[in-house]
Design an enzyme around this catalytic site. Structure first.
Site, PDB file in Angstrom:
ATOM      1  CE1 TYR A  70      -3.312  -2.960  -0.040  1.00  0.00           C
ATOM      2  CE2 TYR A  70      -4.117  -2.490   1.596  1.00  0.00           C
ATOM      3  CZ  TYR A  70      -3.953  -2.505   1.538  1.00  0.00           C
ATOM      4  OH  TYR A  70      -5.267  -4.038   1.041  1.00  0.00           O
ATOM      5  CG  PHE A 225     -13.495  -3.819  -2.647  1.00  0.00           C
ATOM      6  CD1 PHE A 225     -12.268  -2.717  -1.921  1.00  0.00           C
ATOM      7  CD2 PHE A 225     -13.249  -4.515  -3.891  1.00  0.00           C
ATOM      8  CE1 PHE A 225     -11.104  -3.198  -2.930  1.00  0.00           C
ATOM      9  CE2 PHE A 225     -11.663  -4.172  -4.844  1.00  0.00           C
ATOM     10  CZ  PHE A 225     -10.917  -3.727  -4.483  1.00  0.00           C
ATOM     11  CG  LEU A 227     -18.097   1.677   2.083  1.00  0.00           C
ATOM     12  CD1 LEU A 227     -17.314   3.376   2.985  1.00  0.00           C
ATOM     13  CD2 LEU A 227     -19.431   1.549   2.481  1.00  0.00           C
ATOM     14  N   GLY A 228     -17.908  -0.998  -1.307  1.00  0.00           N
ATOM     15  CA  GLY A 228     -17.465  -1.227  -2.776  1.00  0.00           C
ATOM     16  C   GLY A 228     -16.440  -0.398  -3.518  1.00  0.00           C
TER      17      GLY A 228
HETATM   18  N1  LIG Z   1      -7.386  -8.657   0.749  1.00  0.00           N
HETATM   19  C1  LIG Z   1      -7.013  -8.000  -0.150  1.00  0.00           C
HETATM   20  O1  LIG Z   1      -7.066  -7.975  -0.983  1.00  0.00           O
HETATM   21  C2  LIG Z   1      -7.844  -6.390   0.350  1.00  0.00           C
HETATM   22  C3  LIG Z   1      -8.119  -6.235  -1.151  1.00  0.00           C
HETATM   23  C4  LIG Z   1      -8.384  -5.064  -1.551  1.00  0.00           C
HETATM   24  C5  LIG Z   1      -8.782  -3.709   0.031  1.00  0.00           C
HETATM   25  N2  LIG Z   1      -8.130  -4.249   1.119  1.00  0.00           N
HETATM   26  C6  LIG Z   1      -8.530  -3.470   2.508  1.00  0.00           C
HETATM   27  O2  LIG Z   1     -10.025  -3.811   2.809  1.00  0.00           O
HETATM   28  C7  LIG Z   1     -10.071  -1.946   2.953  1.00  0.00           C
HETATM   29  C8  LIG Z   1     -11.631  -1.383   2.793  1.00  0.00           C
HETATM   30  O3  LIG Z   1     -11.547  -1.566   1.686  1.00  0.00           O
HETATM   31  P1  LIG Z   1     -11.003  -0.032   0.412  1.00  0.00           P
HETATM   32  O4  LIG Z   1     -10.996   0.650   1.184  1.00  0.00           O
HETATM   33  O5  LIG Z   1     -10.216  -0.442  -1.035  1.00  0.00           O
HETATM   34  O6  LIG Z   1     -12.622   0.186  -0.376  1.00  0.00           O
HETATM   35  P2  LIG Z   1     -13.701   0.974   1.094  1.00  0.00           P
HETATM   36  O7  LIG Z   1     -13.887   0.942   2.053  1.00  0.00           O
HETATM   37  O8  LIG Z   1     -15.633  -0.519   0.201  1.00  0.00           O
HETATM   38  O9  LIG Z   1     -14.488   2.058   0.502  1.00  0.00           O
HETATM   39  C9  LIG Z   1     -13.627   3.387   0.435  1.00  0.00           C
HETATM   40  C10 LIG Z   1     -14.230   3.966  -0.204  1.00  0.00           C
HETATM   41  O10 LIG Z   1     -15.518   4.692   0.182  1.00  0.00           O
HETATM   42  C11 LIG Z   1     -15.620   5.720   0.917  1.00  0.00           C
HETATM   43  N3  LIG Z   1     -16.163   6.492   1.840  1.00  0.00           N
HETATM   44  C12 LIG Z   1     -14.868   5.363   3.081  1.00  0.00           C
HETATM   45  N4  LIG Z   1     -16.278   5.250   4.701  1.00  0.00           N
HETATM   46  C13 LIG Z   1     -17.070   6.454   3.382  1.00  0.00           C
HETATM   47  C14 LIG Z   1     -18.224   7.573   4.147  1.00  0.00           C
HETATM   48  N5  LIG Z   1     -18.200   7.377   5.785  1.00  0.00           N
HETATM   49  N6  LIG Z   1     -19.161   7.928   3.732  1.00  0.00           N
HETATM   50  C15 LIG Z   1     -18.257   7.979   1.862  1.00  0.00           C
HETATM   51  N7  LIG Z   1     -17.556   7.640   1.272  1.00  0.00           N
HETATM   52  C16 LIG Z   1     -16.967   6.814   2.390  1.00  0.00           C
HETATM   53  C17 LIG Z   1     -13.714   6.322   0.305  1.00  0.00           C
HETATM   54  O11 LIG Z   1     -13.904   7.299   0.427  1.00  0.00           O
HETATM   55  P3  LIG Z   1     -12.712   8.725   1.227  1.00  0.00           P
HETATM   56  O12 LIG Z   1     -11.187   8.650   1.642  1.00  0.00           O
HETATM   57  O13 LIG Z   1     -12.995   9.634   0.975  1.00  0.00           O
HETATM   58  O14 LIG Z   1     -13.567   8.605   2.675  1.00  0.00           O
HETATM   59  C18 LIG Z   1     -13.077   5.383  -0.449  1.00  0.00           C
HETATM   60  O15 LIG Z   1     -13.993   6.032  -1.881  1.00  0.00           O
HETATM   61  C19 LIG Z   1      -8.322  -1.467   2.395  1.00  0.00           C
HETATM   62  O16 LIG Z   1      -8.559  -0.220   3.164  1.00  0.00           O
HETATM   63  C20 LIG Z   1      -7.772  -2.153   2.505  1.00  0.00           C
HETATM   64  O17 LIG Z   1      -7.187  -2.446   4.101  1.00  0.00           O
HETATM   65  C21 LIG Z   1      -7.612  -5.801   1.053  1.00  0.00           C
END
Ligand SMILES: NC(=O)c1ccc[n+]([C@@H]2O[C@H](COP(=O)([O-])OP(=O)(O)OC[C@H]3O[C@@H](n4cnc5c(N)ncnc54)[C@H](OP(=O)(O)O)[C@@H]3O)[C@@H](O)[C@H]2O)c1
Length: 313
Positions: A70, A225, A227-228
């Site tokens: 990351y 993901f 939140l997508g």
């Molecule tokens: N195991 C794996 O292979 C793998 C793969 C991908 C990710 N991950 C982990 O999973 C975690 C979560 O996935 P992700 O971060 O990709 O996606 P996510 O949590 O589904 O979504 C993140 C998105 O949502 C927005 N967001 C978050 N909180 C919000 C709120 N309260 N209101 C409106 N928008 C909001 C963020 O923007 P803002 O920053 O503007 O809030 C960002 O654009 C990652 O951070 C990572 O640690 C693991």
């Protein structure tokens, strides 16, 4: 209208538990943790990234998901600066990919056993830890994004042999799997699996059987993901009309409804939503205090699945 209660549950020593207590690799953690991947976006404002993590700890977050790839080491570096031993935060990392700053995604597969070992060593050095409490093996068997090709197609047994050896050496506390199928998890069960991380949200529930298998086997389900994601091409929970309607009814935000639905959906589910925005961080923690009534739950349960995949540049 369902009631929203604002209470946070407390630990025996008085610290707040965001979303109440959950179990992960033999430890009790807050059900609402933090996914650190979005911190990559704060590369030019390190102080803001450190402050965001400190605010998370204040809010009761004690489970942070990270990876050495990351931000090409930036995120682990910030975690090392921001998180102190006395915070008692469980930092969970993953191996199976290396940074690829110029690639269509900023990572490439690194699945071979020697690459997994090197990945664990890199995480230990970057995080300044003698042991990583939990390491996820990022397989590429299912879910959005990358697939393994050529010499990156590696048998699960060979990978588990390396990771269990690292656990025997004390460098890893526990093992998890990511990007895995139900058959893969069944095959890995004898190695002792503490958690599964697959892409999963209100809109993408292909892995319901795998979730139930985790529940039956006392394995934490820690969806990525939730939140997508921030990637173009994947459906966003916050755009879903039923989610927006529930948010209006409950005086919450759509993101909070998407997270609250996940918490209601399965008791072994732990959240790691990612954000670079302190206001969103607080909102995500507050989602743990939302109670969804039966009618709201039924409307959200009835949302049809949405398809999509990461749109590569
Ligand atoms: N195991 C794996 O292979 C793998 C793969 C991908 C990710 N991950 C982990 O999973 C975690 C979560 O996935 P992700 O971060 O990709 O996606 P996510 O949590 O589904 O979504 C993140 C998105 O949502 C927005 N967001 C978050 N909180 C919000 C709120 N309260 N209101 C409106 N928008 C909001 C963020 O923007 P803002 O920053 O503007 O809030 C960002 O654009 C990652 O951070 C990572 O640690 C693991």
């Amino acid at each position: 209208m369902a009631a929203i209660t604002r209470s946070l549950r407390h630990t025996a020593c008085g610290a707040r538990r965001a979303g109440g207590p959950g179990r992960l690799a033999g430890r009790t953690v807050s059900r609402i943790g933090f996914g650190a991947m979005q911190l990559e976006r704060l590369r030019d404002d390190r102080a803001a990234a450190v402050a965001l993590l400190r605010r998370g700890v204040e809010l009761g977050i004690d489970h942070i998901d990270t990876a050495q790839f990351y931000g090409h080491g930036f995120v682990n570096d910030v975690i090392r600066e921001a998180i102190r031993p006395e915070d008692d935060v469980m930092v969970v990392s993953k191996v199976g990919a290396d940074p690829d700053p110029d690639g269509p995604l900023p990572l490439r597969p690194a699945q071979r056993p020697e690459q997994l070992r090197a990945g664990v060593e890199d995480n230990l050095a970057a995080l300044g830890l003698e042991q990583i409490p939990l390491v996820n093996l990022r397989r590429l068997d299912t879910g959005p994004g990358l697939r393994a090709e050529g010499d990156q197609v590696v048998g699960l047994d060979d990978q588990l042999a390396t990771l269990t050896a690292l656990r025997d050496e004390g460098k890893i506390g526990a093992l998890g799997l990511s990007g895995v199928t139900s058959d893969g998890l069944r095959r890995a069960l004898p190695a002792g699996i503490a958690c599964v991380q697959n892409a999963y949200s209100l809109l993408t529930r292909d892995d319901e059987d795998l979730l139930r298998l985790c529940l039956a086997e006392d394995i934490a389900w820690v969806p990525f993901f939730p939140l997508g994601s921030a990637f173009a091409g994947l459906p966003k929970v916050t755009d879903e009309p039923a989610v927006i309607a529930a948010a209006r009814d409950l005086a919450a935000t759509p993101a909070q409804i998407g997270l609250a639905w996940l918490l209601h959906h399965a008791p072994n589910l732990l959240l790691i939503p990612g954000t670079a925005d302190p206001g969103h961080l607080e909102a995500n923690v507050d989602a743990g205090a939302i109670t969804l009534d039966e009618a709201s739950l039924a409307a959200l349960d009835a949302v049809p699945p949405r398809s999509g995949d990461i749109a590569f540049d």
